[in-house]
Scaffold this motif. Structure first.
Motif, PDB file in Angstrom:
ATOM      1  N   LEU A 154       0.869  -1.172   0.000  1.00  0.00           N
ATOM      2  CA  LEU A 154       0.000   0.000   0.000  1.00  0.00           C
ATOM      3  C   LEU A 154       0.899   1.213   0.000  1.00  0.00           C
ATOM      4  CD1 LEU A 154      -1.518   0.490   3.583  1.00  0.00           C
ATOM      5  CD2 LEU A 154       0.674  -0.551   3.080  1.00  0.00           C
ATOM      6  N   HIS A 155       0.335   2.395  -0.063  1.00  0.00           N
ATOM      7  CA  HIS A 155       1.142   3.611  -0.155  1.00  0.00           C
ATOM      8  C   HIS A 155       2.142   3.669   1.001  1.00  0.00           C
ATOM      9  CE1 HIS A 155       2.242   7.897  -0.317  1.00  0.00           C
ATOM     10  NE2 HIS A 155       1.841   7.833  -1.584  1.00  0.00           N
ATOM     11  N   SER A 156       3.379   3.961   0.672  1.00  0.00           N
ATOM     12  CA  SER A 156       4.456   3.899   1.662  1.00  0.00           C
ATOM     13  C   SER A 156       4.524   5.122   2.561  1.00  0.00           C
ATOM     14  CB  SER A 156       5.802   3.753   0.947  1.00  0.00           C
ATOM     15  OG  SER A 156       6.122   4.944   0.239  1.00  0.00           O
ATOM     16  N   GLY A 157       3.826   6.178   2.200  1.00  0.00           N
ATOM     17  CA  GLY A 157       3.951   7.437   2.923  1.00  0.00           C
ATOM     18  C   GLY A 157       4.747   8.469   2.159  1.00  0.00           C
ATOM     19  N   VAL A 158       5.558   8.000   1.188  1.00  0.00           N
ATOM     20  CA  VAL A 158       6.305   8.914   0.317  1.00  0.00           C
ATOM     21  C   VAL A 158       6.062   8.485  -1.125  1.00  0.00           C
ATOM     22  CG1 VAL A 158       8.048   9.537   2.021  1.00  0.00           C
ATOM     23  CG2 VAL A 158       8.423   7.519   0.606  1.00  0.00           C
ATOM     24  N   ASP A 159       5.839   9.451  -1.991  1.00  0.00           N
ATOM     25  CA  ASP A 159       5.414   9.149  -3.359  1.00  0.00           C
ATOM     26  C   ASP A 159       6.498   8.482  -4.193  1.00  0.00           C
ATOM     27  OD1 ASP A 159       2.904  10.179  -2.854  1.00  0.00           O
ATOM     28  OD2 ASP A 159       3.390  12.178  -3.618  1.00  0.00           O
ATOM     29  N   GLU A 160       7.768   8.716  -3.845  1.00  0.00           N
ATOM     30  CA  GLU A 160       8.850   8.187  -4.682  1.00  0.00           C
ATOM     31  C   GLU A 160       9.137   6.711  -4.432  1.00  0.00           C
ATOM     32  OE1 GLU A 160      10.752   9.911  -0.984  1.00  0.00           O
ATOM     33  OE2 GLU A 160       9.264  10.621  -2.436  1.00  0.00           O
ATOM     34  N   VAL A 185       8.700  -7.376   3.686  1.00  0.00           N
ATOM     35  CA  VAL A 185       7.416  -6.825   3.250  1.00  0.00           C
ATOM     36  C   VAL A 185       6.744  -6.039   4.369  1.00  0.00           C
ATOM     37  CG1 VAL A 185       5.187  -7.359   2.211  1.00  0.00           C
ATOM     38  CG2 VAL A 185       7.146  -8.843   1.762  1.00  0.00           C
ATOM     39  N   HIS A 186       6.339  -4.802   4.024  1.00  0.00           N
ATOM     40  CA  HIS A 186       5.390  -4.070   4.865  1.00  0.00           C
ATOM     41  C   HIS A 186       4.013  -4.632   4.527  1.00  0.00           C
ATOM     42  CE1 HIS A 186       3.905  -0.208   6.874  1.00  0.00           C
ATOM     43  NE2 HIS A 186       2.805  -0.851   6.478  1.00  0.00           N
ATOM     44  N   ALA A 187       3.501  -5.453   5.432  1.00  0.00           N
ATOM     45  CA  ALA A 187       2.328  -6.267   5.129  1.00  0.00           C
ATOM     46  C   ALA A 187       1.062  -5.639   5.703  1.00  0.00           C
ATOM     47  CB  ALA A 187       2.516  -7.685   5.676  1.00  0.00           C
ATOM     48  N   GLU A 188       0.442  -4.777   4.912  1.00  0.00           N
ATOM     49  CA  GLU A 188      -0.919  -4.288   5.161  1.00  0.00           C
ATOM     50  C   GLU A 188      -1.624  -4.261   3.812  1.00  0.00           C
ATOM     51  OE1 GLU A 188      -1.499  -1.151   8.586  1.00  0.00           O
ATOM     52  OE2 GLU A 188       0.271  -0.581   7.426  1.00  0.00           O
ATOM     53  N   ASP A 189      -2.826  -4.755   3.779  1.00  0.00           N
ATOM     54  CA  ASP A 189      -3.583  -4.889   2.547  1.00  0.00           C
ATOM     55  C   ASP A 189      -4.238  -3.561   2.180  1.00  0.00           C
ATOM     56  OD1 ASP A 189      -4.953  -6.849   0.543  1.00  0.00           O
ATOM     57  OD2 ASP A 189      -6.595  -5.676   1.401  1.00  0.00           O
TER      58      ASP A 189
END
Length: 446
Positions: A154-160, A185-189
């Motif tokens: 999902l969106h990481s918090g930064v667009d790049e 993995v940052h695991a959130e759906d």
């Protein structure tokens, strides 16, 4: 044995076999002798620890956002590694995002290494990133020595640093499996969070509802299923949902190569205790309820959770929106690199656990997970990286006294046990007021 550079004698030293009196001999930065306390070892320097001190392996923190270059007002290699050294951490592995450029190709890795060179007080390794469009960059990054690849679902918090969709995740896993790399993995759906309430305002309960456990559980199951299908080694970052633990243990019993970590803030705090408006506690996934916290401790006890790392993700004070207290607007990240060892020890000893357990989770396991053969243990052949801890001494956290660049942390004002008296890197005590001597590490060489 010929003259050594250093001998450390400790009534209490932590090894994989337990805590016992030892004399540890060091030559050329490497442990060459682990002997009984009264062993006949001579050295240019002999250090005898006090009765209230314990010799531990240096902490290996494999989840640190240094943010340098590009967002050095948030943190930088000099400030982050000073904080690490002050907290008994001798090795960090830097995350590929929040810096600009993110570490998603060889050119960006070179920028990161040039930035870190000459200003790191502890040893530093690097993760690469797996993002849309960089599939062809993964093998070259692996060859250049990154320790693995991080991705978001999902969106990481930064667009790049964009997330992978399901097809992109599977493609990355299949490619990484061809060279037996590691995907973390940052695991959130994303779908589950898109259908949760929007985070807004100052009520922590509303923010918690915006990042439901189901989002984490679904994502963990997806990662497990794709690992089973592709053969890719995977690691689940910052587990906050205790409901994910049975998924992990079942997967391992079925032969899936999956490991998992949690973080000091999930083990220290509980949602019921977080005041409304206290955005210094905001992180993603979020700090959950007390019962959930207790079950995470159970997961550490039984080995379902392999390691504990800080996920140090600082920002400027302004980005935490402390004055307005809006959880929806605030940056999500916990600043804790310098105090993670104390935080975990404080909670562990309340639960009848000991420093051997803490060293397994925070030293040996992160080193093993990243393939660092010479880190995380007091053993012959390992780097002479040590933390000297006074485990019974307590202190109250003063955010302004930390080496972190920005004085904001949810631990401010909290009493912690375990004062780090000194930190040693390859047989030399780290002096954060002197020139830095940390090395840049490559996978396979550490």
């Amino acid at each position: 044995m010929s003259q050594l550079d250093l001998v450390v004698r400790a009534e209490r030293a932590v090894t994989a076999e337990g805590q016992r009196p030892l004399a540890v001999g060091v030559k050329d930065g490497t442990v060459v002798a682990v002997e009984p306390l009264d062993a006949d070892l001579t050295a240019e320097q002999v250090v005898e620890l006090g009765d209230d001190e314990v010799l531990m392996p240096g902490v290996v923190d494999s989840h640190v956002h240094v943010n340098d270059p590009g967002r050095t007002e948030w943190e930088g290699f000099a400030s982050a590694t000073r904080a690490a050294a002050a907290g008994g951490v001798t090795t960090i592995v830097d995350m590929p995002l929040n810096s600009i450029p993110p570490t998603v190709d060889l050119a960006a890795l070179e920028v990161k290494r040039k930035t870190a060179a000459g200003q790191s007080y502890v040893d530093v390794g690097f993760w690469g990133g797996a993002v849309p469009g960089n599939l062809a960059d993964l093998r070259p990054l692996h060859g250049a020595g990154v320790f693995g690849f991080k991705c978001f679902l999902l969106h990481s918090g930064v667009d790049e640093f964009a997330p992978l969709d399901s097809a992109g995740l599977e493609a990355a896993m299949r490619e990484i499996a061809t060279f037996d790399g590691l995907l973390i993995v940052h695991a959130e759906d994303a779908h589950a969070i898109d259908h949760a309430p929007d985070p807004h305002g100052g009520r922590y309960a509303d923010f918690l509802a915006s990042r439901p456990r189901d989002a984490e559980n679904r994502a963990v199951q997806q990662v497990i299923d794709l690992s089973r299908a592709t053969g890719c080694r995977v690691h689940v970052l910052h587990v906050s949902s205790a409901e994910a633990l049975p998924l992990l243990s079942d997967a391992r019993r079925g032969g899936v190569r999956v490991s998992a970590e949690t973080c000091p803030h999930y083990l220290s705090f509980a949602a019921e205790e977080i005041p409304d408006g206290a955005t210094q506690y905001k992180c993603c996934p979020p700090i959950r309820e007390q019962d959930n916290r207790d079950r995470l401790w159970d997961g550490l006890r039984d080995g379902t959770l392999d390691l504990v790392v800080s996920d140090h993700s600082p920002s400027t004070v302004e980005l935490k929106r402390l004055e307005e207290g809006d959880f929806g607007a605030a940056w999500g990240g916990i600043s804790s690199l310098q105090i993670s060892l104390s935080a975990v020890w404080t909670e562990a000893r309340r639960r009848g656990l000991d420093l051997v357990d803490v060293a397994r989770w925070m030293c040996a396991a992160p080193a093993a997970q990243t393939g660092m053969r010479h880190k995380g243990r007091i053993a012959v052949g390992c780097d002479a990286d040590f933390a000297v801890l006074a485990p019974e001494e307590t202190y109250v956290v003063d955010a302004r006294a930390l080496h972190h660049k920005n004085a904001v942390t949810p631990y401010a004002g909290r009493e912690l046990a375990g004062v780090v008296r000194s930190t040693w890197l390859r047989g030399a005590r780290i002096d954060v007021d002197a020139d830095p001597r940390g090395r840049l590490l490559r996978r396979g060489d550490a």
